[in-house]
Design a protein around this motif. Structure first.
Motif, PDB file in Angstrom:
ATOM      1  N   VAL A 117       0.839  -1.202   0.000  1.00 25.57           N
ATOM      2  CA  VAL A 117       0.000   0.000   0.000  1.00 25.57           C
ATOM      3  C   VAL A 117       0.875   1.253   0.000  1.00 25.57           C
ATOM      4  O   VAL A 117       0.598   2.220  -0.721  1.00 25.57           O
ATOM      5  CB  VAL A 117      -0.944  -0.009   1.222  1.00 25.57           C
ATOM      6  CG1 VAL A 117      -1.693   1.328   1.333  1.00 25.57           C
ATOM      7  CG2 VAL A 117      -1.950  -1.150   1.105  1.00 25.57           C
ATOM      8  N   MET A 118       1.940   1.244   0.794  1.00 25.06           N
ATOM      9  CA  MET A 118       2.840   2.395   0.817  1.00 25.06           C
ATOM     10  C   MET A 118       3.477   2.612  -0.552  1.00 25.06           C
ATOM     11  O   MET A 118       3.632   3.759  -1.007  1.00 25.06           O
ATOM     12  CB  MET A 118       3.925   2.196   1.873  1.00 25.06           C
ATOM     13  CG  MET A 118       3.429   2.214   3.307  1.00 25.06           C
ATOM     14  SD  MET A 118       4.761   1.910   4.525  1.00 25.06           S
ATOM     15  CE  MET A 118       5.631   3.492   4.486  1.00 25.06           C
ATOM     16  N   ILE A 119       3.842   1.534  -1.231  1.00 26.77           N
ATOM     17  CA  ILE A 119       4.415   1.653  -2.574  1.00 26.77           C
ATOM     18  C   ILE A 119       3.376   2.189  -3.548  1.00 26.77           C
ATOM     19  O   ILE A 119       3.667   3.082  -4.356  1.00 26.77           O
ATOM     20  CB  ILE A 119       4.973   0.296  -3.041  1.00 26.77           C
ATOM     21  CG1 ILE A 119       6.184  -0.099  -2.184  1.00 26.77           C
ATOM     22  CG2 ILE A 119       5.363   0.337  -4.522  1.00 26.77           C
ATOM     23  CD1 ILE A 119       6.649  -1.526  -2.380  1.00 26.77           C
ATOM     24  N   ASP A 120       2.142   1.674  -3.473  1.00 31.02           N
ATOM     25  CA  ASP A 120       1.068   2.184  -4.339  1.00 31.02           C
ATOM     26  C   ASP A 120       0.932   3.695  -4.183  1.00 31.02           C
ATOM     27  O   ASP A 120       0.887   4.443  -5.175  1.00 31.02           O
ATOM     28  CB  ASP A 120      -0.275   1.533  -3.966  1.00 31.02           C
ATOM     29  CG  ASP A 120      -0.419   0.101  -4.446  1.00 31.02           C
ATOM     30  OD1 ASP A 120       0.419  -0.355  -5.247  1.00 31.02           O
ATOM     31  OD2 ASP A 120      -1.394  -0.564  -4.028  1.00 31.02           O
ATOM     32  N   LEU A 121       0.844   4.141  -2.940  1.00 26.02           N
ATOM     33  CA  LEU A 121       0.655   5.568  -2.675  1.00 26.02           C
ATOM     34  C   LEU A 121       1.850   6.380  -3.156  1.00 26.02           C
ATOM     35  O   LEU A 121       1.684   7.417  -3.811  1.00 26.02           O
ATOM     36  CB  LEU A 121       0.435   5.791  -1.176  1.00 26.02           C
ATOM     37  CG  LEU A 121       0.406   7.240  -0.689  1.00 26.02           C
ATOM     38  CD1 LEU A 121      -0.687   8.039  -1.395  1.00 26.02           C
ATOM     39  CD2 LEU A 121       0.223   7.296   0.830  1.00 26.02           C
ATOM     40  N   ALA A 122       3.055   5.915  -2.838  1.00 27.73           N
ATOM     41  CA  ALA A 122       4.244   6.672  -3.230  1.00 27.73           C
ATOM     42  C   ALA A 122       4.364   6.793  -4.744  1.00 27.73           C
ATOM     43  O   ALA A 122       4.698   7.859  -5.265  1.00 27.73           O
ATOM     44  CB  ALA A 122       5.497   6.010  -2.654  1.00 27.73           C
ATOM     45  N   VAL A 123       4.084   5.716  -5.465  1.00 31.54           N
ATOM     46  CA  VAL A 123       4.244   5.741  -6.918  1.00 31.54           C
ATOM     47  C   VAL A 123       3.302   6.755  -7.548  1.00 31.54           C
ATOM     48  O   VAL A 123       3.728   7.613  -8.337  1.00 31.54           O
ATOM     49  CB  VAL A 123       4.027   4.341  -7.516  1.00 31.54           C
ATOM     50  CG1 VAL A 123       3.897   4.417  -9.034  1.00 31.54           C
ATOM     51  CG2 VAL A 123       5.189   3.420  -7.148  1.00 31.54           C
ATOM     52  N   VAL A 124       2.010   6.689  -7.226  1.00 31.78           N
ATOM     53  CA  VAL A 124       1.075   7.612  -7.883  1.00 31.78           C
ATOM     54  C   VAL A 124       1.346   9.049  -7.439  1.00 31.78           C
ATOM     55  O   VAL A 124       1.247   9.986  -8.248  1.00 31.78           O
ATOM     56  CB  VAL A 124      -0.399   7.230  -7.630  1.00 31.78           C
ATOM     57  CG1 VAL A 124      -0.720   5.897  -8.298  1.00 31.78           C
ATOM     58  CG2 VAL A 124      -0.746   7.184  -6.147  1.00 31.78           C
ATOM     59  N   SER A 125       1.729   9.244  -6.188  1.00 31.62           N
ATOM     60  CA  SER A 125       1.967  10.603  -5.715  1.00 31.62           C
ATOM     61  C   SER A 125       3.211  11.209  -6.347  1.00 31.62           C
ATOM     62  O   SER A 125       3.203  12.382  -6.737  1.00 31.62           O
ATOM     63  CB  SER A 125       2.095  10.607  -4.187  1.00 31.62           C
ATOM     64  OG  SER A 125       2.170  11.932  -3.702  1.00 31.62           O
ATOM     65  N   VAL A 126       4.264  10.425  -6.465  1.00 30.12           N
ATOM     66  CA  VAL A 126       5.478  10.938  -7.097  1.00 30.12           C
ATOM     67  C   VAL A 126       5.238  11.265  -8.566  1.00 30.12           C
ATOM     68  O   VAL A 126       5.706  12.292  -9.077  1.00 30.12           O
ATOM     69  CB  VAL A 126       6.635   9.934  -6.939  1.00 30.12           C
ATOM     70  CG1 VAL A 126       7.793  10.268  -7.882  1.00 30.12           C
ATOM     71  CG2 VAL A 126       7.130   9.919  -5.495  1.00 30.12           C
ATOM     72  N   LEU A 127       4.490  10.412  -9.249  1.00 32.46           N
ATOM     73  CA  LEU A 127       4.253  10.673 -10.666  1.00 32.46           C
ATOM     74  C   LEU A 127       3.363  11.897 -10.885  1.00 32.46           C
ATOM     75  O   LEU A 127       3.337  12.458 -11.980  1.00 32.46           O
ATOM     76  CB  LEU A 127       3.644   9.444 -11.343  1.00 32.46           C
ATOM     77  CG  LEU A 127       4.568   8.222 -11.406  1.00 32.46           C
ATOM     78  CD1 LEU A 127       3.934   7.121 -12.247  1.00 32.46           C
ATOM     79  CD2 LEU A 127       5.933   8.573 -11.956  1.00 32.46           C
ATOM     80  N   LEU A 128       2.668  12.302  -9.849  1.00 34.05           N
ATOM     81  CA  LEU A 128       1.872  13.528  -9.928  1.00 34.05           C
ATOM     82  C   LEU A 128       2.650  14.739  -9.405  1.00 34.05           C
ATOM     83  O   LEU A 128       2.105  15.833  -9.318  1.00 34.05           O
ATOM     84  CB  LEU A 128       0.574  13.363  -9.127  1.00 34.05           C
ATOM     85  CG  LEU A 128      -0.445  12.406  -9.755  1.00 34.05           C
ATOM     86  CD1 LEU A 128      -1.532  12.040  -8.751  1.00 34.05           C
ATOM     87  CD2 LEU A 128      -1.061  13.033 -11.004  1.00 34.05           C
ATOM     88  N   ASP A 129       3.928  14.538  -9.092  1.00 37.65           N
ATOM     89  CA  ASP A 129       4.695  15.561  -8.396  1.00 37.65           C
ATOM     90  C   ASP A 129       5.655  16.323  -9.291  1.00 37.65           C
ATOM     91  O   ASP A 129       6.711  16.713  -8.854  1.00 37.65           O
ATOM     92  CB  ASP A 129       5.486  14.939  -7.240  1.00 37.65           C
ATOM     93  CG  ASP A 129       6.215  16.002  -6.424  1.00 37.65           C
ATOM     94  OD1 ASP A 129       5.644  17.084  -6.248  1.00 37.65           O
ATOM     95  OD2 ASP A 129       7.350  15.756  -5.993  1.00 37.65           O
ATOM     96  N   ALA A 130       5.322  16.522 -10.552  1.00 36.40           N
ATOM     97  CA  ALA A 130       6.079  17.512 -11.309  1.00 36.40           C
ATOM     98  C   ALA A 130       5.555  18.890 -10.902  1.00 36.40           C
ATOM     99  O   ALA A 130       4.455  19.017 -10.377  1.00 36.40           O
ATOM    100  CB  ALA A 130       5.910  17.266 -12.796  1.00 36.40           C
ATOM    101  N   GLY A 131       6.348  19.931 -11.122  1.00 37.47           N
ATOM    102  CA  GLY A 131       6.010  21.261 -10.624  1.00 37.47           C
ATOM    103  C   GLY A 131       4.565  21.665 -10.871  1.00 37.47           C
ATOM    104  O   GLY A 131       4.047  21.536 -11.977  1.00 37.47           O
ATOM    105  N   ALA A 132       3.907  22.187  -9.844  1.00 39.47           N
ATOM    106  CA  ALA A 132       2.492  22.569  -9.950  1.00 39.47           C
ATOM    107  C   ALA A 132       2.312  23.957 -10.541  1.00 39.47           C
ATOM    108  O   ALA A 132       1.231  24.287 -11.017  1.00 39.47           O
ATOM    109  CB  ALA A 132       1.848  22.503  -8.569  1.00 39.47           C
ATOM    110  N   GLY A 133       3.361  24.775 -10.495  1.00 38.14           N
ATOM    111  CA  GLY A 133       3.222  26.159 -10.928  1.00 38.14           C
ATOM    112  C   GLY A 133       2.817  27.053  -9.768  1.00 38.14           C
ATOM    113  O   GLY A 133       2.531  26.603  -8.653  1.00 38.14           O
TER     114      GLY A 133
END
Length: 409
Positions: A96-112
């Motif tokens: 579960v921790m890996i699931d969360l980390a993967v999707v969150s990191v992939l959404l973590d390019a600069g937000a502006g």
């Protein structure tokens, strides 16, 4: 079959060696974009050590990872989710921790600068990376990445392939007044992640196909419970290299976050290629804690490199270690794949290697106590954000404006 010289780019050793070749090129005076002032690294080291001591007076410094951002505003959000998991199943907790980390990191390019997230539970309004982290955690908590409503705390291939821009925009509170950079690019990244997972059951599970399947795939590669950090990265690069929408493709091989630069001259297909794998390495750093929580000893941390992103790279420009040959104009956005940006990123990786020992000396720590994963956290990322806000208030954008699609920076 992937040509061996291209397969070799999928390693932190290749990132490091080729970035240092670019540094040599710039030090030789061959660059049209930058010079390097090596003497300024002392100034940078002083600044980083000061920021580190202010943030961590006892020098008990955690890894630089997505888990720090989940604590935005001083609130620990993961423990509340963890309480909903089976208490005696360490392996499932790691998945579960890996699931969360993967999707969150992939959404973590600069937000502006315009986007932010309002968290109803706390009343906090949070922007940038921390805002993206909290938004992704809340979306995960709501089952936004799971195809089974009965198992919300999961990310699986089916749900990831179906996510669309409207769904992501709803969970991330996107509006015309606060648009994030690269929303469509982030959706494409998640969709491609779902397809990549589905095609690599050997890495991501032959039942429920999920990022957390990586735990089981790497279990056998950890003799005596010791798992080298490069093994995690290389598995990610092997399984996920095709997900990057703007990734470089050579001879039909999707290389991912790789640029071109004339400072790298080799007599094969990898001529001029400089690998970075920024998000993959950021993800690797963010998977250290899930594997350690499951009882693994993760080794060889300094085989990974510093992250070639705009906070680390901006720090080096703002404090004079990387010197632009011509004035930087904020209205001139540079493409991610341009020679200038590739060179800036490569210099960042190489100079962070040279910065590590001076910072350790100032803090009185050795490499085992203060690996790169802690220098980035202590550290260079926070220092880059602080100096940017001082030089370009109030938002502190990077010194070089990037035309980003939300999948690299």
């Amino acid at each position: 079959m992937i040509p061996p010289e291209l397969a070799a780019l999928r390693s932190p050793a290749a990132v490091r060696s080729r970035c240092h070749l670019v540094l040599d090129y710039v030090l030789a005076g061959r660059s049209a974009h930058f010079t390097v002032d090596e003497a300024a690294l002392g100034t940078v080291a002083d600044y980083v050590a000061e920021v580190t001591r202010q943030a961590y007076p006892t020098l008990d410094i955690p890894y630089h990872s997505r888990w720090r951002h989940f604590d935005a505003g001083g609130l620990q959000r993961w423990p509340a989710l963890e309480q909903r998991l089976p208490t005696n199943d360490a392996a499932e907790r790691a998945r579960v921790m890996i699931d969360l980390a993967v999707v969150s990191v992939l959404l973590d390019a600069g937000a502006g600068d315009a986007w932010y997230y309002h968290e109803e539970a706390s009343g906090l309004t949070i922007g940038r990376s921390e805002g993206l982290a909290v938004a992704s955690l809340r979306m995960f908590e709501a089952g936004g990445f799971s195809s089974d409503p009965k198992v919300p705390l999961r990310a699986d291939a089916g749900a990831l392939m179906r996510i669309d821009a409207d769904t992501l925009a709803r969970h991330f509170q996107v509006s015309e007044a606060k648009p994030p950079v690269g929303l469509e690019g982030r959706v494409a990244l998640l969709n491609r992640l779902g397809h990549a997972l589905a095609t690599r059951r050997d890495l991501f599970g032959d039942g429920v196909i999920r990022p957390g399947g990586l735990y089981d795939a790497l279990f056998d590669k950890a003799p005596l419970g010791r798992l080298p950090a490069p093994t995690i990265l290389e598995a990610l690069l092997d399984g996920l290299s095709a997900i990057w929408p703007a990734g470089l493709v050579v001879e039909g091989v999707a290389l991912g976050d790789v640029g071109r630069h004339p400072g790298v001259e080799v007599p094969d297909l990898s001529n001029h290629l400089v690998p970075f794998h920024k998000l993959s390495q950021w993800l690797t750093y963010s998977l250290l804690e899930p594997f350690e929580a499951a009882g693994f000893a993760v080794t060889d941390l300094d085989a990974l490199t510093a992250l070639p992103e705009y906070r680390n790279g901006g720090l080096l420009i703002d404090l004079g270690a990387i010197v632009p040959r011509t004035p930087l104009l904020p209205e001139q956005k540079q493409p991610v794949g341009s020679e200038m940006v590739v060179e800036w990123r490569a210099l960042t990786v190489a100079l962070m290697d040279r910065l590590a020992d001076p910072v350790r000396e100032r803090l009185g720590l050795d490499a085992s106590q203060f690996p790169l994963a802690k220098m980035l956290q202590g550290g260079t990322w926070a220092a880059g954000r602080r100096i940017a806000a001082e030089r370009r208030p109030p938002a502190g954008p990077p010194p070089i404006a990037i035309d980003a699609d939300g999948t690299v920076f």
